[in-house]
Scaffold this motif. Structure first.
Motif, PDB file in Angstrom:
ATOM      1  N   HIS A   1      -3.653   4.756  -4.765  1.00 52.37           N
ATOM      2  CA  HIS A   1      -4.007   5.023  -3.158  1.00 52.37           C
ATOM      3  C   HIS A   1      -4.642   3.679  -2.587  1.00 52.37           C
ATOM      4  N   ILE A   2      -3.694   3.287  -1.939  1.00 50.30           N
ATOM      5  CA  ILE A   2      -4.242   1.929  -1.105  1.00 50.30           C
ATOM      6  C   ILE A   2      -3.933   2.117   0.362  1.00 50.30           C
ATOM      7  N   ILE A   3      -5.149   1.472   1.089  1.00 52.79           N
ATOM      8  CA  ILE A   3      -5.016   2.015   2.525  1.00 52.79           C
ATOM      9  C   ILE A   3      -5.111   0.566   3.155  1.00 52.79           C
TER      10      ILE A   3
ATOM     11  N   PRO B   1       0.745  -1.071   0.135  1.00 53.08           N
ATOM     12  CA  PRO B   1       0.088   0.031  -0.097  1.00 53.08           C
ATOM     13  C   PRO B   1       0.836   1.381  -0.039  1.00 53.08           C
TER      14      PRO B   1
ATOM     15  N   GLN C   1       0.872   3.084  -9.527  1.00 56.86           N
ATOM     16  CA  GLN C   1       0.311   4.584  -8.828  1.00 56.86           C
ATOM     17  C   GLN C   1      -1.067   3.980  -8.377  1.00 56.86           C
TER      18      GLN C   1
ATOM     19  N   THR D   1       3.059  10.698   4.461  1.00 52.09           N
ATOM     20  CA  THR D   1       2.611   9.398   3.895  1.00 52.09           C
ATOM     21  C   THR D   1       2.013   8.274   4.663  1.00 52.09           C
TER      22      THR D   1
ATOM     23  N   SER E   1      -8.579  -0.398  -1.709  1.00 47.39           N
ATOM     24  CA  SER E   1      -8.318   0.715  -2.357  1.00 47.39           C
ATOM     25  C   SER E   1      -8.955   2.104  -1.434  1.00 47.39           C
ATOM     26  N   ALA E   2      -8.279   3.249  -1.485  1.00 46.99           N
ATOM     27  CA  ALA E   2      -8.957   4.330  -0.708  1.00 46.99           C
ATOM     28  C   ALA E   2     -10.373   4.385  -1.248  1.00 46.99           C
TER      29      ALA E   2
ATOM     30  N   SER F   1      -1.644   8.844   5.052  1.00 48.76           N
ATOM     31  CA  SER F   1      -2.582   8.702   4.316  1.00 48.76           C
ATOM     32  C   SER F   1      -2.642   7.134   3.788  1.00 48.76           C
ATOM     33  N   VAL F   2      -2.160   6.212   4.471  1.00 49.97           N
ATOM     34  CA  VAL F   2      -2.185   5.006   3.925  1.00 49.97           C
ATOM     35  C   VAL F   2      -2.611   4.228   5.340  1.00 49.97           C
TER      36      VAL F   2
ATOM     37  N   THR G   1       0.977   3.906  -3.371  1.00 51.27           N
ATOM     38  CA  THR G   1       0.511   5.335  -2.890  1.00 51.27           C
ATOM     39  C   THR G   1       1.609   6.346  -3.323  1.00 51.27           C
TER      40      THR G   1
END
Length: 455
Positions: free
Chosen positions: A101-103, A89, A99, A376, A261-262, A379-380, A93
C-alpha cells in the motif's frame, strides 16, 4: 547528535524571515530516492534551497538505478519516500507486479515527456506528415503518419520495436495512447503474458530513461517515450527526432508523484506533512514569476548528483522551449509545469485515468465497477494531507490562499475533447463510460484469453 541537529535547525529556522513554529516530527532523518529526470526537480530544489531544513528535516537524496529498485526501496524501508511514476503507487496497492500500500500526498508535475523516433524512421514518416506554410511539420503529429512505416516493417517480417520506461509508467500509457489514436495496436497484457505485446502492431519494451538514446542509436529500438532530458539528448546527438510531446497528447496531463508507504505516513503523520510543505514550496519556486527561476534550476539539475546531463540539453525544454528537428525550436511554455494549474494537488481523477489505462490494456484483467475506481483512487491519493500542508504554508505567509483548491471534491473538470490527441473527452467521474468511448482497448466485460479479446 540528533539533539545538536535539532538545535541547528531551530536556529536557522528562527533567523529566516518566513519561519514559523515547527511540527513535532516523528522522524527527522530521511533518505529519499529519485530517477535522473528533470521532473525530480522539486526534490532537488527543496534540498538546495533549504526547504527541508526549514521543516527540521535532514534529507539525503539518492539516485536509483531504475524504477523497480526505487519502488522496492520504499517498500522495504531503505527509502523513506521517492519520486515515483504515478502508476507505481496505484499498481502496488492493487497488487499488480508487487503488493504494497503506497500513497501520495503530492503530485510532482504536469507534462514533461515526449516521443522520439530515430532519424531513419523520421525520414520514412515525413511524407505522411502535413506541413505548415514555412515547410516545417505541422504539430501535433499523429501516429497515423507512423502507421504506413510500421506496415512496411510488418510486410518485411521485421518487428517494430519501441521503448518505454516501465509497464505502469505514464510513458507506457502515453505511447500506447498516441499509437492507438493513430490506428495502431500497441498490444495487451494478460495474467499469463505480461509482455504487453499480445496482438501488437508495435512492440513496446522497458528501457531505463538514461539509456534510451544509446539503445535507439544501436538499433535495438526505433523510438521511445521518455521524460526529459532524454528526448532533447537525441536531438543534440543528432540521432533522433521528437515527434510529439505529451502536452500535445493530453494537455496538462499528470506526471510523477511523491510516494511513501501507507505505513510510513501513518506512523509519521507530521513528518509526512513537513515533507509535503517543503515540496510545495519547491514547486512554487520553480514556477513563480513566469518561470524566472528556471535557469537556476537548470544549473542545479545539470549537476552529476541530480540529472547529470548538459545544462544546455536540460534548458532546451525546462526553460519553455522544445526542439523537434535540429533547429526547429518552438515555444512550449507549459512543457514542464510544477505548480500552476494546481499541478501539485493529488486529484482522484488523475489516479482514475491511470487505472483506466491499466484496464484498457489488460493489466487489470477483469472488469471493475466505477465505485472500485473511486475507492482505489481514494486509498492512494491523499489530498487531505496536501491541504494540511498547504494551510500551514498559507498561515506562515509562504504561499497564497488563492493558489490552492480548498473546496475540491478531488475531481478535475472533465478534459475537453480539443485537449486530447484523439479528440475524446475524459471525465474521471465516469471511468467505464470513458473506456467505452475509446475505439481500441478493453471495455465492458472484455478480457484477454490467449491472444484474443473475449467479449
Amino acid at each position: 547528535m540528533k539533539k545538536l541537529k535539532w538545535l541547528l535547525a531551530s536556529t536557522a529556522f528562527c533567523t529566516s524571515p518566513v519561519m514559523a513554529e515547527m511540527l513535532d516530527l516523528e522522524k527527522d532523518e530521511l533518505t529519499l530516492g529519485f530517477i535522473k529526470l528533470t521532473d525530480m526537480a522539486p526534490l532537488a530544489i527543496a534540498y538546495e534551497n533549504g526547504y527541508f531544513e526549514d521543516e527540521g528535516l535532514f534529507v539525503t537524496l539518492e539516485a536509483q538505478a531504475n524504477w523497480k529498485v526505487l519502488l522496492d526501496g520504499v517498500i522495504d524501508g531503505q527509502l523513506d519516500g521517492a519520486h515515483m511514476l504515478a502508476g507505481q503507487p496505484l499498481a502496488a496497492t492493487i497488487g499488480y507486479g508487487t503488493q504494497a500500500h503506497i500513497i501520495t500526498p503530492f503530485s510532482m508535475d504536469l507534462n514533461g515527456n515526449g516521443i522520439t523516433v530515430s532519424n531513419d524512421i523520421w525520414e520514412q514518416m515525413r511524407p505522411h506528415v502535413p506541413l505548415m506554410d514555412d515547410g516545417r511539420p505541422k504539430h501535433p503529429i499523429s501516429a497515423a503518419a507512423l502507421a504506413p512505416v510500421v506496415k512496411d516493417y510488418q510486410d518485411q517480417g521485421v518487428p517494430f520495436n519501441m521503448g518505454m520506461v516501465f509497464p505502469v509508467s505514464t510513458h507506457n500509457y502515453e505511447l500506447r495512447y498516441w499509437l492507438a489514436a493513430g490506428g495502431l495496436e500497441p498490444g495487451y497484457y494478460s495474467p499469463d503474458d505480461v509482455s504487453g505485446q499480445i496482438g501488437a502492431d508495435v512492440y513496446l519494451s522497458v528501457t531505463p530513461p538514461p539509456q534510451m538514446p544509446s539503445t535507439m542509436e544501436a538499433g535495438t529500438i526505433f523510438g521511445y517515450c521518455v521524460g526529459e532530458p532524454w528526448n532533447q539528448q537525441a536531438v543534440f546527438k543528432n540521432i533522433g527526432v521528437p515527434v510529439i510531446t505529451d502536452y500535445e497528447i493530453w494537455r496538462n496531463n499528470p506526471e510523477k508523484v511523491f510516494g511513501l508507504s501507507a505505513e510510513f505516513a501513518e506512523e509519521n503523520p507530521n513528518t509526512t506533512i513537513a515533507l509535503t510543505k517543503a515540496l510545495i514550496r519547491a514547486a512554487i519556486w520553480l514556477d513563480e514569476n513566469e518561470n524566472a527561476n528556471r535557469e537556476d534550476a537548470v544549473e542545479i539539475l545539470a549537476r552529476s548528483e541530480y540529472v547529470g546531463a548538459d545544462a544546455e540539453v536540460i534548458a532546451n525544454s525546462m526553460t519553455g522551449t522544445f526542439e523537434y528537428e535540429k533547429g526547429d525550436v518552438r515555444d512550449v511554455p507549459d512543457f514542464n509545469v510544477f505548480f500552476r494549474y494546481n499541478a501539485t494537488y493529488p486529484f482522484y481523477s488523475d489516479a482514475i485515468w491511470y487505472l483506466t489505462q491499466m484496464r484498457r490494456w489488460g493489466q487489470i484483467a477483469e472488469p471493475k465497477s466505477d465505485e472500485w475506481f473511486f475507492e482505489t483512487a481514494q486509498s492512494v491519493y491523499q489530498p487531505d494531507i496536501y491541504l494540511k500542508a498547504a494551510r500551514l504554508l498559507v498561515d506562515d505567509g509562504m504561499a497564497e490562499e488563492a493558489d490552492f483548491p480548498w473546496d475540491s471534491d478531488g475531481f478535475k473538470a472533465p478534459t475537453p475533447a480539443d485537449h486530447v490527441i484523439d479528440a475524446i473527452a475524459y471525465d474521471g467521474r465516469t471511468p467505464n463510460a470513458y473506456l467505452d468511448s475509446l475505439p481500441i482497448g478493453l471495455k465492458g466485460d472484455q478480457t484477454i484469453a490467449g491472444s484474443t479479446i473475449q467479449n
